[in-house]
Scaffold this motif. Structure first.
Motif, mmCIF file in Angstrom:
data_model
loop_
_atom_site.group_PDB
_atom_site.id
_atom_site.type_symbol
_atom_site.label_atom_id
_atom_site.label_comp_id
_atom_site.label_asym_id
_atom_site.label_seq_id
_atom_site.Cartn_x
_atom_site.Cartn_y
_atom_site.Cartn_z
ATOM 1 N N SER A 156 0.825 -1.222 0.000
ATOM 2 C CA SER A 156 0.000 0.000 0.000
ATOM 3 C C SER A 156 0.850 1.259 0.000
ATOM 4 O O SER A 156 0.332 2.372 -0.118
ATOM 5 C CB SER A 156 -0.916 0.029 1.223
ATOM 6 O OG SER A 156 -1.828 -1.032 1.172
ATOM 7 N N LYS A 200 0.686 4.033 -2.779
ATOM 8 C CA LYS A 200 -0.511 4.885 -2.759
ATOM 9 C C LYS A 200 -0.403 5.961 -1.697
ATOM 10 O O LYS A 200 -0.925 7.053 -1.832
ATOM 11 C CB LYS A 200 -1.734 4.035 -2.408
ATOM 12 C CG LYS A 200 -2.300 3.254 -3.534
ATOM 13 C CD LYS A 200 -3.542 2.517 -3.050
ATOM 14 C CE LYS A 200 -4.052 1.576 -4.094
ATOM 15 N NZ LYS A 200 -4.715 2.231 -5.204
ATOM 16 N N VAL A 201 0.250 5.583 -0.635
ATOM 17 C CA VAL A 201 0.219 6.447 0.552
ATOM 18 C C VAL A 201 1.340 7.488 0.515
ATOM 19 O O VAL A 201 1.212 8.579 1.085
ATOM 20 C CB VAL A 201 0.325 5.541 1.813
ATOM 21 C CG1 VAL A 201 0.614 6.326 3.050
ATOM 22 C CG2 VAL A 201 -0.962 4.748 1.965
ATOM 23 N N PRO A 236 2.523 9.688 -1.688
ATOM 24 C CA PRO A 236 2.245 11.076 -2.095
ATOM 25 C C PRO A 236 1.508 11.865 -1.018
ATOM 26 O O PRO A 236 1.721 13.063 -0.853
ATOM 27 C CB PRO A 236 1.355 10.918 -3.336
ATOM 28 C CG PRO A 236 1.594 9.530 -3.818
ATOM 29 C CD PRO A 236 1.925 8.724 -2.624
ATOM 30 N N LEU A 237 0.682 11.158 -0.263
ATOM 31 C CA LEU A 237 -0.043 11.823 0.816
ATOM 32 C C LEU A 237 0.914 12.282 1.908
ATOM 33 O O LEU A 237 0.770 13.376 2.476
ATOM 34 C CB LEU A 237 -1.031 10.851 1.451
ATOM 35 C CG LEU A 237 -2.469 10.961 1.011
ATOM 36 C CD1 LEU A 237 -3.300 9.947 1.766
ATOM 37 C CD2 LEU A 237 -3.010 12.350 1.235
ATOM 38 N N ASN A 247 -7.485 -0.299 -2.819
ATOM 39 C CA ASN A 247 -6.888 -0.122 -1.487
ATOM 40 C C ASN A 247 -7.153 -1.338 -0.608
ATOM 41 O O ASN A 247 -8.239 -1.903 -0.639
ATOM 42 C CB ASN A 247 -7.503 1.107 -0.813
ATOM 43 C CG ASN A 247 -7.232 2.367 -1.589
ATOM 44 O OD1 ASN A 247 -6.078 2.761 -1.758
ATOM 45 N ND2 ASN A 247 -8.272 3.007 -2.088
ATOM 46 N N ASP A 248 -6.185 -1.669 0.186
ATOM 47 C CA ASP A 248 -6.356 -2.778 1.130
ATOM 48 C C ASP A 248 -7.226 -2.269 2.285
ATOM 49 O O ASP A 248 -6.819 -1.370 3.019
ATOM 50 C CB ASP A 248 -4.976 -3.218 1.639
ATOM 51 C CG ASP A 248 -5.050 -4.461 2.521
ATOM 52 O OD1 ASP A 248 -6.120 -4.718 3.121
ATOM 53 O OD2 ASP A 248 -4.045 -5.162 2.624
ATOM 54 N N ILE A 294 -5.721 -1.825 5.679
ATOM 55 C CA ILE A 294 -4.626 -0.886 5.883
ATOM 56 C C ILE A 294 -5.111 0.565 5.707
ATOM 57 O O ILE A 294 -4.810 1.435 6.512
ATOM 58 C CB ILE A 294 -3.482 -1.164 4.882
ATOM 59 C CG1 ILE A 294 -2.916 -2.582 5.086
ATOM 60 C CG2 ILE A 294 -2.397 -0.121 4.987
ATOM 61 C CD1 ILE A 294 -2.102 -2.764 6.337
ATOM 62 N N ILE A 295 -5.826 0.787 4.635
ATOM 63 C CA ILE A 295 -6.171 2.165 4.268
ATOM 64 C C ILE A 295 -7.559 2.515 4.797
ATOM 65 O O ILE A 295 -8.521 1.791 4.537
ATOM 66 C CB ILE A 295 -6.165 2.311 2.731
ATOM 67 C CG1 ILE A 295 -4.845 1.831 2.141
ATOM 68 C CG2 ILE A 295 -6.487 3.742 2.324
ATOM 69 C CD1 ILE A 295 -3.712 2.793 2.233
ATOM 70 N N THR A 329 -7.965 8.425 4.301
ATOM 71 C CA THR A 329 -6.736 8.333 3.509
ATOM 72 C C THR A 329 -7.070 8.026 2.056
ATOM 73 O O THR A 329 -6.461 8.580 1.142
ATOM 74 C CB THR A 329 -5.815 7.254 4.094
ATOM 75 O OG1 THR A 329 -5.504 7.607 5.427
ATOM 76 C CG2 THR A 329 -4.545 7.100 3.298
ATOM 77 N N GLU A 374 -8.279 11.186 0.497
ATOM 78 C CA GLU A 374 -7.174 12.125 0.279
ATOM 79 C C GLU A 374 -6.316 11.668 -0.891
ATOM 80 O O GLU A 374 -5.878 12.488 -1.713
ATOM 81 C CB GLU A 374 -6.320 12.225 1.542
ATOM 82 C CG GLU A 374 -6.994 13.019 2.652
ATOM 83 C CD GLU A 374 -6.148 13.094 3.908
ATOM 84 O OE1 GLU A 374 -5.233 12.249 4.051
ATOM 85 O OE2 GLU A 374 -6.404 13.978 4.724
ATOM 86 N N THR A 375 -6.084 10.373 -0.963
ATOM 87 C CA THR A 375 -5.290 9.838 -2.072
ATOM 88 C C THR A 375 -5.988 10.116 -3.396
ATOM 89 O O THR A 375 -5.353 10.507 -4.373
ATOM 90 C CB THR A 375 -5.111 8.318 -1.909
ATOM 91 O OG1 THR A 375 -4.639 8.045 -0.616
ATOM 92 C CG2 THR A 375 -4.149 7.759 -2.925
ATOM 93 N N SER A 435 -5.767 13.714 -4.379
ATOM 94 C CA SER A 435 -4.412 14.152 -4.724
ATOM 95 C C SER A 435 -4.120 13.904 -6.194
ATOM 96 O O SER A 435 -3.125 14.392 -6.729
ATOM 97 C CB SER A 435 -3.383 13.411 -3.851
ATOM 98 O OG SER A 435 -3.324 12.046 -4.229
ATOM 99 N N ARG A 436 -4.987 13.148 -6.864
ATOM 100 C CA ARG A 436 -4.743 12.839 -8.275
ATOM 101 C C ARG A 436 -6.027 13.010 -9.081
ATOM 102 O O ARG A 436 -6.599 12.027 -9.575
ATOM 103 C CB ARG A 436 -4.239 11.411 -8.407
ATOM 104 C CG ARG A 436 -2.968 11.169 -7.598
ATOM 105 C CD ARG A 436 -2.447 9.767 -7.748
ATOM 106 N NE ARG A 436 -3.437 8.772 -7.362
ATOM 107 C CZ ARG A 436 -3.269 7.485 -7.546
ATOM 108 N NH1 ARG A 436 -2.172 7.024 -8.099
ATOM 109 N NH2 ARG A 436 -4.201 6.636 -7.193
#
Lengths: 480, 451
Positions: free
Chosen positions: A407, A410-411, A413-414, B271-272, B275-276, B280, B283-284, B287-288
């Protein structure tokens, strides 16, 4: 009678035909006709005589067949009734049978030689068949009489056998299934003497087979006991039981006695080994509760534990030893599998070897190698559980870290953005699982940052004065 | 009575849009769409597999059968121009106008009901899609033909040209965006919702590969796959499995009332869930964005979260949790300090996925970057046009047969409408960024605390 009517009709017919020919064709044609008729008559008579003789011969053969059947039926019935005599008094019935035989002899319908007697030859087939039916009826009724006497005795016999088998089972022998089969046969309906005799035979054979099983079981227990002490005094019970296997009462007594003595000898050892095995299984089971281990392994260990707990008879020593071997084998396989999985995971996670990010467990290799199924139970369990504890913990750690790595892209850039916004990022404020892992990983990849006390921050750039001083000192050192 | 899911139809005009629509239709069987797909083009040449779909079909030969079916039943070649629309949006529009009967027949075959969603797709750099789609949407909304009327919704996804493309294509793009927003004599709202997507931005999201060895067709194919993800996420919620009753009309009615209804998708997929977290993931995603925007100028956000059902059932993800998270996130991320002007969140529980997928539709953002990157080329092209008697002639450099005239007044109207829309958008942003009310004063105005 019919033959005469037929012959008369033929003669009249021939004469009538001759007369007709005479009227139509004249004498010469009638002569030819006459010769033809004469020839046919002669050959016809010859053929008839041959056929008649043959028929006579077949009837004789049939008569003899019936005679033989009477003899056979008699012998069979006598055999069955005699067999019934093993359990009940059949003397009166046998006497009646003898009387029947005398009657038949008087009628020349019993001995083999009777077929040559004139009296026998004089009998028609019909007569002989009638005698056969009468005899058959009498034999059946004698059998039925015998069956009536036999049934209660047979029931008593079956109950005795059942009782003997129950004693064996109560003595600890594991023959539940076989007793069930015995019961099924005993429950079959038998009405005729023959059916009852067949049932008795089968039940006897079953009970002997069960006794043989118990003898084998007793021998196995005896073997297990041999290591523990002198089994000589018990030892001869078993051969004696084998020698008397066809006498259920005796054999059962001997078998029950020998088992009692043998299991008495084994009791202490059995209890000790069982306790140890159960304890080992429970220890291992505690360690395999994690998700990473897998439900199949848990189920396998639980299955062994259930079997160990249900073994409550020292006579099951062999089974207990088998369970111990299975426990060692399964645990060893489990350790190998977990070790393999960790090695595979660490091909990826191992790239991030850093105190804050990820570390391997360096003790695992040694611990895994030390485990051997050849070790005795206590020692095996001690080493295996230590290895498992390390393995399961590291597996959990590696699996989690692998998720973090997967993961991370993905994380990242944040993290960059949050650092740019605030200059620092606290793990507690980062909405991911294992935020400290992500931030520590980031710090590992970006040397310009530090991750300390749960906070990721940019490293402070040295002040101008500090940089200048450093430069001067370096120059001075060069000169010197 | 069982609630019926919203029905969608896809109308894709132009070569680029055709590729996207075909790929989506061939790969993903969505009961909400069924067979309601229509590909429009101005020349059959563009529809030949070797031209448009060759690479797509080579990636997956199983799609050939679907392509043959589409070719027989779902392709409408409209217009009389033998060479198509070329790079002229006006030609595309004229061809659609002249041959609207053909288009109308095909649209009728889609059997659109009274409350369906029509999802139009076009690229903004070319002539066919850019030219025809705004016209078609306008006709379906306000026209008098048999396909007009009803309470259907019209969503349009339009794709910006690459930064290396010629000035004419950026000229087309600005004209196309404006016409999708406002159209007709009266300048009414055209698409109910306009989704802007930029190939350049999408390309940045892709996994890096060696540019020297990766064929451009493969790059375009991957870009189209990203666009399709956004389309899938749009269609996912609102059905029976959605935790909130967001419906398509929720997407566009209020933005239409506000007067700004342009959006861009922002995706965070795969996303898992262990985990995520949702924040988040959001936000991810933001960000794109799929278009060049400043997310801090966005005044609207629609958040769609698709989570594996086991995590919804065990309470890891919930609609209530999502709404709280969305609020917290919006306060930090949207224009102003109060979380923008408009916000919806929908959680979809899915048994078909093992990952947490999030789409944020950001809306009402400043078009400064998008227009800014196009403006130089727009003027480069516009000022090269020769004006004669109040008209300019648009030529296709690659095909002199393709030429059309457009009145200067029409261009002025386009610019005026675009500027007005931009002004409204900027005004809404400023409004969102305004400080808080003096509550005490307002409470007094409302009659509280008076003595």
């Amino acid at each position: 009678m019919n033959e005469y009517i037929l012959t008369g009709a033929v003669i009249l017919g021939v004469l009538g035909a001759g007369f007709g020919l005479l009227m139509v064709y004249g004498v010469s044609e009638v002569v030819y006709f006459g010769i033809a008729v004469t020839a046919v008559a002669i050959f016809g008579a010859l053929a008839y005589s041959w056929w008649q003789t043959k028929v006579d011969k077949t009837v004789e053969t049939l008569k003899v067949d019936v005679l033989m059947k009477i003899r056979r039926d008699y012998a069979e019935t006598k055999e069955f009734i005699t067999q019934a005599g093993e359990l009940t008094d059949v003397a009166p019935i046998l006497r009646d049978l003898e009387l029947l035989k005398e009657e038949l002899k008087k009628l020349n319908l019993f001995e083999v030689e009777d077929q040559n007697t004139e009296a026998f030859k004089a009998y028609t087939l019909t007569r002989i068949e009638k005698e056969n039916r009468k005899t058959d009826q009498k034999l059946r009724s004698l059998e039925a009489l015998a069956a009536g006497e036999y049934k209660p005795r047979l029931d008593e016999y079956i109950n005795n056998l059942r009782g003997a088998l129950s004693k064996l089972q109560a003595g600890g022998y594991r023959i539940q299934g076989q007793i069930g089969e015995f019961g099924e046969v005993a429950g079959l309906i038998s009405k005729s003497l023959r059916e009852m005799l067949d049932k008795k035979k089968k039940l006897f054979e079953k009970s002997v087979a069960i006794i043989d099983l118990c003898i084998t079981e007793a021998e196995e227990i005896c073997t297990a006991c041999t290591k523990l002490g002198d089994v000589a005094s018990i030892d001869d019970c078993i051969p004696e039981a084998r020698a008397n296997r066809l006498e259920p009462d005796k054999a059962v007594r001997l078998l029950v006695e020998s088992r009692r003595k043998l299991t008495g000898m084994l009791k202490g050892t059995f209890e000790e080994q069982r306790t140890q095995l159960v304890s080992s299984l429970e220890e291992v089971l505690k360690l395999v509760q994690g998700e990473q281990v897998g439900a199949e392994w848990r189920a396998a260990i639980e299955g062994l534990l259930a079997k160990a707990l249900s073994a409550d008879d020292p006579g099951q020593m062999k089974e207990l030893q088998g369970l111990e071997a299975q426990y060692k084998s399964k645990t060893f396989s489990l350790i190998s599998e977990l070790h393999g999985r960790i090695n595979k995971l660490e091909e990826e996670t191992g790239k991030y070897y850093d105190e804050k990010v990820w570390t391997p467990d360096l003790e695992i290799e040694g611990l895994v190698k030390s485990v051997s199924p050849r070790d005795e139970l206590k020692s095996f369990t001690a080493k295996a559980t230590e290895a498992l504890a390390h393995l399961t913990q590291q597996l959990e750690k590696d699996a989690v870290f692998l998720k973090v790595i997967q993961s991370y892209a993905k994380v990242e850039p944040l993290i960059v953005k949050k650092l740019e916004d605030k200059g620092e990022l606290k793990a507690a404020e980062f909405d991911v699982k294992y935020p400290d892992k992500f931030l520590a990983l980031y710090s590992l990849k970006h040397q310009e940052t530090t991750f300390t006390d749960g906070t990721l921050a940019m490293k402070k750039a040295p002040s101008k004065e500090a940089s200048s001083l450093k430069e001067r000192l370096l120059k001075k050192r060069k000169v010197q | 009575m069982e609630e019926q899911p919203t029905r969608w139809s896809i109308i894709a005009s132009g070569e680029g849009a055709n590729r996207i629509a075909f790929l989506y239709y061939a790969k993903f069987k969505n009961p909400a769409i069924g067979d309601r797909v229509l590909l429009l083009n101005t020349t059959m040449a563009d529809m030949k597999p070797e031209k448009t779909f060759e690479y797509t079909l080579s990636k997956d030969p199983n799609l050939v059968e679907t392509f043959e079916k589409i070719k027989r039943e779902k392709i409408c070649i409209f217009g009389k121009s033998p060479s198509g629309a070329g790079n002229n949006w006006k030609v595309g529009e004229n061809e659609a106008w002249k041959d609207f009967d053909s288009i109308r027949r095909y649209i009728t075959n889609l059997k659109i009901g009274g409350r369906d969603v029509i999802f139009g797709i076009c690229t903004l750099g070319g002539g066919t899609g850019n030219g025809s789609l705004p016209f078609i949407i306008h006709e379906m909304k306000y026209g008098r033909s048999i396909i007009a009327g009803g309470e259907n919704s019209y969503l349009a996804m339009s794709i910006m040209p690459y930064e290396f493309e010629a000035p004419q294509r950026f000229f087309n793009a600005i004209c196309g965006i404006t016409r999708l927003l406002k159209y007709g004599e009266e300048g009414k709202q055209n698409a109910d919702m306009l989704l802007l997507v930029d190939n350049n931005e999408i390309e940045k999201r892709l996994e890096k590969r060696d540019e020297k060895t990766e064929a451009k067709e493969e790059r375009y194919y991957r870009i189209n796959q990203e666009i399709i993800k956004a389309i899938r996420m749009m269609i996912a919620p609102g059905g029976r499995k959605s935790k909130a009753t967001i419906d398509v009309s929720d997407y566009y009615q209020l933005p239409s009332n506000i007067g700004t209804y342009h959006f861009t998708p922002c995706l965070s997929m795969g996303n898992d869930p262990e985990i995520i977290g949702m924040e988040t993931a959001m936000e991810t995603a933001v960000s794109r964005p799929m278009a060049p925007i400043d997310p801090k100028t966005a005044t609207m956000a629609y958040v769609i979260v698709v989570a594996p059902s086991k995590y919804v059932e065990d309470g890891t993800f919930s609609q209530e949790g999502l709404e709280q998270t969305t609020q917290d996130w919006a306060i930090k991320s949207l224009a102003g300090k109060r979380g923008g002007l408009l916000r919806y969140a929908s959680l979809v529980s899915s048994e078909d996925t093992e990952t947490l997928d999030v789409m944020v539709l950001l809306g009402g953002f400043s078009l400064g970057k998008i227009i800014g990157m196009s403006l130089q080329k727009y003027y480069d092209f516009k000022e090269s046009l020769r004006v004669e008697e109040g008209e300019v002639e648009l030529l296709d450099a690659s095909d002199p047969m393709i030429r059309v005239k457009i009145g200067i007044h029409d261009l002025e109207v386009i610019e005026k409408r675009m500027k007005a829309y931009i002004a409204l958008t900027e005004e809404r942003i400023r409004h969102a960024q305004k400080g808080e009310l003096d509550i005490k004063k307002k409470m007094t105005e409302w009659g509280f605390g008076t003595k």
